[in-house]
Design a protein around this motif. Sequence first.
Motif, PDB file in Angstrom:
ATOM      1  N   MET A  47       0.857  -1.386   0.001  1.00 21.87           N
ATOM      2  CA  MET A  47      -0.072  -0.046  -0.049  1.00 21.87           C
ATOM      3  C   MET A  47       0.883   1.298  -0.192  1.00 21.87           C
ATOM      4  SD  MET A  47      -3.120   1.062   0.145  1.00 21.87           S
ATOM      5  CE  MET A  47      -4.026   2.384   0.335  1.00 21.87           C
ATOM      6  N   PHE A  48       1.782   1.381   0.926  1.00 27.82           N
ATOM      7  CA  PHE A  48       2.881   2.518   0.890  1.00 27.82           C
ATOM      8  C   PHE A  48       3.432   2.602  -0.522  1.00 27.82           C
ATOM      9  CE2 PHE A  48       7.019   3.990   1.920  1.00 27.82           C
ATOM     10  CZ  PHE A  48       6.537   5.362   2.703  1.00 27.82           C
ATOM     11  N   THR A  49       3.958   1.706  -1.029  1.00 27.10           N
ATOM     12  CA  THR A  49       4.651   1.719  -2.434  1.00 27.10           C
ATOM     13  C   THR A  49       3.910   2.287  -3.360  1.00 27.10           C
ATOM     14  OG1 THR A  49       5.841  -0.280  -1.745  1.00 27.10           O
ATOM     15  CG2 THR A  49       5.975   0.662  -3.883  1.00 27.10           C
ATOM     16  N   LEU A  50       2.467   1.692  -3.267  1.00 30.33           N
ATOM     17  CA  LEU A  50       1.441   2.289  -4.362  1.00 30.33           C
ATOM     18  C   LEU A  50       1.307   3.863  -4.233  1.00 30.33           C
ATOM     19  CD1 LEU A  50      -0.763   1.838  -6.433  1.00 30.33           C
ATOM     20  CD2 LEU A  50      -2.209   1.392  -4.679  1.00 30.33           C
ATOM     21  N   LEU A  51       1.024   4.300  -2.866  1.00 35.11           N
ATOM     22  CA  LEU A  51       0.885   5.711  -2.633  1.00 35.11           C
ATOM     23  C   LEU A  51       2.044   6.581  -2.866  1.00 35.11           C
ATOM     24  CD1 LEU A  51      -0.994   5.497   0.819  1.00 35.11           C
ATOM     25  CD2 LEU A  51      -1.864   6.080  -1.611  1.00 35.11           C
TER      26      LEU A  51
ATOM     27  N   VAL B  77       1.277   5.368   7.591  1.00 36.29           N
ATOM     28  CA  VAL B  77       2.521   5.134   8.238  1.00 36.29           C
ATOM     29  C   VAL B  77       2.577   5.312   9.559  1.00 36.29           C
ATOM     30  CG1 VAL B  77       4.969   5.719   8.299  1.00 36.29           C
ATOM     31  CG2 VAL B  77       4.035   5.579   6.284  1.00 36.29           C
ATOM     32  N   SER B  78       1.832   6.350  10.146  1.00 41.05           N
ATOM     33  CA  SER B  78       1.809   6.640  11.629  1.00 41.05           C
ATOM     34  C   SER B  78       0.913   5.616  12.271  1.00 41.05           C
ATOM     35  CB  SER B  78       1.369   7.912  11.837  1.00 41.05           C
ATOM     36  OG  SER B  78       2.238   8.931  11.082  1.00 41.05           O
ATOM     37  N   SER B  79      -0.107   5.163  11.644  1.00 40.14           N
ATOM     38  CA  SER B  79      -0.972   4.198  12.281  1.00 40.14           C
ATOM     39  C   SER B  79      -0.438   2.696  12.353  1.00 40.14           C
ATOM     40  CB  SER B  79      -2.194   4.040  11.219  1.00 40.14           C
ATOM     41  OG  SER B  79      -1.867   3.313  10.079  1.00 40.14           O
ATOM     42  N   GLY B  80       0.636   2.288  11.905  1.00 45.05           N
ATOM     43  CA  GLY B  80       1.587   1.284  12.369  1.00 45.05           C
ATOM     44  C   GLY B  80       2.154   1.147  13.533  1.00 45.05           C
TER      45      GLY B  80
END
Length: 110
Positions: A1-5, A74-77
């Motif tokens: 998800m992070f990579t897609l964003l 990222v912060s919600s991890g």
Amino acid sequence: MFTLLISLIVLFSVLLIILILVQNPKGGGISGEFGSAGATQMFGVQKTGDLVEQLTWGFSIAILALVLITNFTVSSGSADATQSVNVEKAATKTVPAAPAPMAPATPAAK
């Protein structure tokens, strides 16, 4: 998800750079170049300029939204996943005790 964003942010940024380079506030740019030929008959110079301006605003807002979404994902991890390597190393290190202060030297009596 992070990579897609991140990929979408980079893609939209490149497209925004291209759109900004196309624009020229003094009537030049691509919309001014095509204004005398076919674009006037099909779209019109004003319509082309409006489209470029709307796309510029759209990409700018999309980048802002994607950056905020990326920040929240990222912060919600978990707390451990977002810590840097240096923070993890510092947590495992032990600090040696400070040496006891030395008494001041007294001059010898004569």
